[in-house]
Write a protein that holds these residues in place. Structure first.
Motif, PDB file in Angstrom:
ATOM      1  N   SER A  28       1.141  -1.479  -0.073  1.00 54.42           N
ATOM      2  CA  SER A  28       0.171   0.077  -0.237  1.00 54.42           C
ATOM      3  C   SER A  28       0.761   1.586  -0.089  1.00 54.42           C
ATOM      4  CB  SER A  28      -1.218  -0.045   0.935  1.00 54.42           C
ATOM      5  OG  SER A  28      -2.325  -1.061   0.839  1.00 54.42           O
ATOM      6  N   ILE A  29       2.221   1.366   0.742  1.00 52.58           N
ATOM      7  CA  ILE A  29       2.922   2.052   1.019  1.00 52.58           C
ATOM      8  C   ILE A  29       3.477   2.473  -0.238  1.00 52.58           C
ATOM      9  CG2 ILE A  29       5.165   3.431   2.118  1.00 52.58           C
ATOM     10  CD1 ILE A  29       4.218   1.955   4.706  1.00 52.58           C
ATOM     11  N   GLU A  30       4.546   1.717  -0.479  1.00 52.95           N
ATOM     12  CA  GLU A  30       4.653   1.452  -2.823  1.00 52.95           C
ATOM     13  C   GLU A  30       3.388   2.340  -3.214  1.00 52.95           C
ATOM     14  OE1 GLU A  30       5.892  -1.782  -4.672  1.00 52.95           O
ATOM     15  OE2 GLU A  30       7.530  -1.743  -3.886  1.00 52.95           O
ATOM     16  N   SER A  31       2.756   1.592  -3.487  1.00 51.88           N
ATOM     17  CA  SER A  31       1.535   1.719  -4.810  1.00 51.88           C
ATOM     18  C   SER A  31       1.135   3.821  -4.325  1.00 51.88           C
ATOM     19  CB  SER A  31       0.045   1.376  -4.600  1.00 51.88           C
ATOM     20  OG  SER A  31       0.894   0.105  -4.803  1.00 51.88           O
ATOM     21  N   TYR A  32       1.039   4.189  -2.494  1.00 50.43           N
ATOM     22  CA  TYR A  32       0.593   5.474  -2.854  1.00 50.43           C
ATOM     23  C   TYR A  32       2.000   6.691  -3.040  1.00 50.43           C
ATOM     24  CZ  TYR A  32      -3.476   4.644  -0.274  1.00 50.43           C
ATOM     25  OH  TYR A  32      -4.942   4.372   0.353  1.00 50.43           O
ATOM     26  N   GLU A  33       3.247   5.660  -2.517  1.00 54.86           N
ATOM     27  CA  GLU A  33       4.267   6.575  -3.116  1.00 54.86           C
ATOM     28  C   GLU A  33       4.311   6.668  -4.770  1.00 54.86           C
ATOM     29  OE1 GLU A  33       7.249   5.897   0.526  1.00 54.86           O
ATOM     30  OE2 GLU A  33       7.594   4.678  -0.822  1.00 54.86           O
ATOM     31  N   GLN A  34       4.053   5.604  -5.627  1.00 57.80           N
ATOM     32  CA  GLN A  34       4.364   5.673  -6.494  1.00 57.80           C
ATOM     33  C   GLN A  34       2.678   6.791  -7.378  1.00 57.80           C
ATOM     34  OE1 GLN A  34       3.831   1.851  -8.274  1.00 57.80           O
ATOM     35  NE2 GLN A  34       5.708   1.163  -7.500  1.00 57.80           N
ATOM     36  N   ALA A  35       1.748   6.884  -6.460  1.00 53.89           N
ATOM     37  CA  ALA A  35       0.893   8.130  -6.979  1.00 53.89           C
ATOM     38  C   ALA A  35       0.842   9.696  -6.441  1.00 53.89           C
ATOM     39  CB  ALA A  35      -0.429   7.434  -6.777  1.00 53.89           C
ATOM     40  N   ALA A  36       1.447   9.519  -5.209  1.00 58.19           N
ATOM     41  CA  ALA A  36       1.492  11.005  -4.903  1.00 58.19           C
ATOM     42  C   ALA A  36       2.103  11.831  -5.704  1.00 58.19           C
ATOM     43  CB  ALA A  36       2.379  10.519  -3.818  1.00 58.19           C
ATOM     44  N   PRO A  37       3.481  11.197  -6.433  1.00 54.93           N
ATOM     45  CA  PRO A  37       3.519  12.964  -7.711  1.00 54.93           C
ATOM     46  C   PRO A  37       3.088  13.030  -8.993  1.00 54.93           C
ATOM     47  CG  PRO A  37       5.449  10.926  -7.445  1.00 54.93           C
ATOM     48  CD  PRO A  37       4.199  10.163  -6.737  1.00 54.93           C
ATOM     49  N   VAL A  38       2.590  12.120  -8.845  1.00 63.25           N
ATOM     50  CA  VAL A  38       0.369  12.422 -10.106  1.00 63.25           C
ATOM     51  C   VAL A  38      -0.492  12.871  -9.159  1.00 63.25           C
ATOM     52  CG1 VAL A  38       0.189  11.831 -12.050  1.00 63.25           C
ATOM     53  CG2 VAL A  38       1.643  11.166 -11.668  1.00 63.25           C
ATOM     54  N   LEU A  39      -0.292  12.176  -8.252  1.00 55.81           N
ATOM     55  CA  LEU A  39      -1.484  13.563  -7.825  1.00 55.81           C
ATOM     56  C   LEU A  39      -1.244  14.113  -6.587  1.00 55.81           C
ATOM     57  CD1 LEU A  39      -3.488   9.876  -7.366  1.00 55.81           C
ATOM     58  CD2 LEU A  39      -3.951  11.786  -8.893  1.00 55.81           C
ATOM     59  N   THR A  40      -0.716  15.417  -6.812  1.00 50.72           N
ATOM     60  CA  THR A  40      -0.155  16.530  -5.388  1.00 50.72           C
ATOM     61  C   THR A  40      -0.896  17.015  -5.408  1.00 50.72           C
ATOM     62  OG1 THR A  40       0.087  18.249  -7.653  1.00 50.72           O
ATOM     63  CG2 THR A  40       2.114  16.335  -7.034  1.00 50.72           C
ATOM     64  N   GLY A  41      -2.060  17.179  -5.291  1.00 49.07           N
ATOM     65  CA  GLY A  41      -3.480  18.222  -5.336  1.00 49.07           C
ATOM     66  C   GLY A  41      -4.210  17.320  -4.066  1.00 49.07           C
ATOM     67  N   ASN A  42      -4.541  15.590  -4.499  1.00 46.46           N
ATOM     68  CA  ASN A  42      -5.111  14.864  -3.247  1.00 46.46           C
ATOM     69  C   ASN A  42      -4.650  14.688  -1.870  1.00 46.46           C
ATOM     70  OD1 ASN A  42      -6.345  12.451  -2.468  1.00 46.46           O
ATOM     71  ND2 ASN A  42      -6.149  11.544  -4.934  1.00 46.46           N
ATOM     72  N   ASP A  43      -5.719  15.195  -1.168  1.00 52.23           N
ATOM     73  CA  ASP A  43      -5.412  15.461   0.069  1.00 52.23           C
ATOM     74  C   ASP A  43      -5.163  14.308   0.882  1.00 52.23           C
ATOM     75  OD1 ASP A  43      -4.237  18.593  -0.401  1.00 52.23           O
ATOM     76  OD2 ASP A  43      -6.594  18.960   0.813  1.00 52.23           O
ATOM     77  N   ALA A  44      -6.112  13.701   0.259  1.00 55.39           N
ATOM     78  CA  ALA A  44      -6.714  12.357   1.335  1.00 55.39           C
ATOM     79  C   ALA A  44      -5.479  10.786   1.513  1.00 55.39           C
ATOM     80  CB  ALA A  44      -8.344  11.416   0.735  1.00 55.39           C
ATOM     81  N   LEU A  45      -4.907  11.308  -0.645  1.00 60.49           N
ATOM     82  CA  LEU A  45      -3.933  10.241  -0.512  1.00 60.49           C
ATOM     83  C   LEU A  45      -2.892  10.571   0.332  1.00 60.49           C
ATOM     84  CD1 LEU A  45      -2.412   8.722  -3.410  1.00 60.49           C
ATOM     85  CD2 LEU A  45      -0.770  10.551  -2.262  1.00 60.49           C
ATOM     86  N   GLN A  46      -2.601  12.073   0.415  1.00 67.68           N
ATOM     87  CA  GLN A  46      -1.334  12.345   1.422  1.00 67.68           C
ATOM     88  C   GLN A  46      -1.587  11.600   3.136  1.00 67.68           C
ATOM     89  OE1 GLN A  46       1.358  13.592   0.020  1.00 67.68           O
ATOM     90  NE2 GLN A  46       0.919  13.588  -1.953  1.00 67.68           N
ATOM     91  N   THR A  47      -2.741  12.319   3.171  1.00 68.23           N
ATOM     92  CA  THR A  47      -3.780  11.261   4.250  1.00 68.23           C
ATOM     93  C   THR A  47      -3.179  10.135   5.316  1.00 68.23           C
ATOM     94  OG1 THR A  47      -4.369  13.348   4.416  1.00 68.23           O
ATOM     95  CG2 THR A  47      -4.796  11.712   6.177  1.00 68.23           C
ATOM     96  N   ARG A  48      -3.465   8.915   4.257  1.00 72.32           N
ATOM     97  CA  ARG A  48      -3.246   7.816   3.649  1.00 72.32           C
ATOM     98  C   ARG A  48      -1.663   7.631   4.217  1.00 72.32           C
ATOM     99  NH1 ARG A  48      -8.137   7.464  -0.410  1.00 72.32           N
ATOM    100  NH2 ARG A  48      -9.498   7.422   1.116  1.00 72.32           N
ATOM    101  N   LEU A  49      -1.080   8.343   3.068  1.00 71.46           N
ATOM    102  CA  LEU A  49      -0.124   7.828   2.915  1.00 71.46           C
ATOM    103  C   LEU A  49       1.080   8.099   5.020  1.00 71.46           C
ATOM    104  CD1 LEU A  49       2.573   6.617   1.911  1.00 71.46           C
ATOM    105  CD2 LEU A  49       2.730   8.814   0.510  1.00 71.46           C
TER     106      LEU A  49
END
Length: 189
Positions: free
Chosen positions: A158-179
């Motif tokens: 999960s962490i690996e997936s969120y880290e891969q998505a984070a640079p593309v979805l910079t404005g996604n606060d929910a993703l940043q919070t989950r990570l």
């Protein structure tokens, strides 16, 4: 007269070596584990190796396991504990190889799958770790340690997936919070 006795002595030494082989350079005293092994029945090795592992003496555990395996090559428990000792010594490649051999010889035992999964996860092979843990759980669905380790691997995935998505979805606060939450969970372990 002196040269004759020297020649006779040399001839005797050559004859002695020819008959009995060369004299040993030095007598090697048995190690602590060799001495212990000489007092053990084959059925006692596993318990002694386990005790050495609990005492945080992995080098001695591996040495005693090697002696026990030489006496009883089909002792799966000794082979398993040997791989634990190797892993604790930082010899993870050798431990993994031993666990693979154990799985090939005894595919019905779940513990080697679990331990190999932990090693594979440490190498970053998370999908292989999931496969191995699922195999352990297929053999024994009540294997709580394998279930916990599967949860840990899913967390890492999960962490690996969120880290891969984070640079593309910079404005996604929910993703940043989950990570951040997942990373805090992992840090607390």
């Amino acid at each position: 007269m002196r040269s004759t006795s020297f020649i006779a002595g040399a001839a005797a030494a050559v004859l002695c070596c020819a008959l009995f082989g060369p004299a040993p350079a030095a007598y090697a005293a048995p190690t602590e584990m060799q001495t212990l092994a000489s007092t053990l029945h084959d059925s006692q090795f596993s318990e002694r190796v386990e005790r050495l592992l609990k005492q945080n003496r992995p080098a001695q555990a591996v040495e005693l396991a090697d002696i026990g395996i030489a006496r009883n090559p089909r002792n799966a428990q000794l082979q398993f504990m040997r791989s634990i000792g190797l892993e604790r010594l930082g010899r993870t490649e050798e431990a993994a190889k031993g666990l693979r051999s154990l799985i090939a010889a005894y595919p019905e035992i779940p513990e080697p799958y679990n331990n190999l999964a932990v090693i594979e996860a440490g190498f970053g092979n998370l999908e292989e770790a999931v496969r191995l843990l699922n195999q352990a759980l297929a053999i024994n669905p009540e294997f709580a340690t394998a279930r916990k380790n599967l949860g840990d691997v899913f967390l890492a995935l999960s962490i690996e997936s969120y880290e891969q998505a984070a640079p593309v979805l910079t404005g996604n606060d929910a993703l940043q919070t989950r990570l951040k939450t997942l990373k805090r969970l992992v840090e607390k372990r």
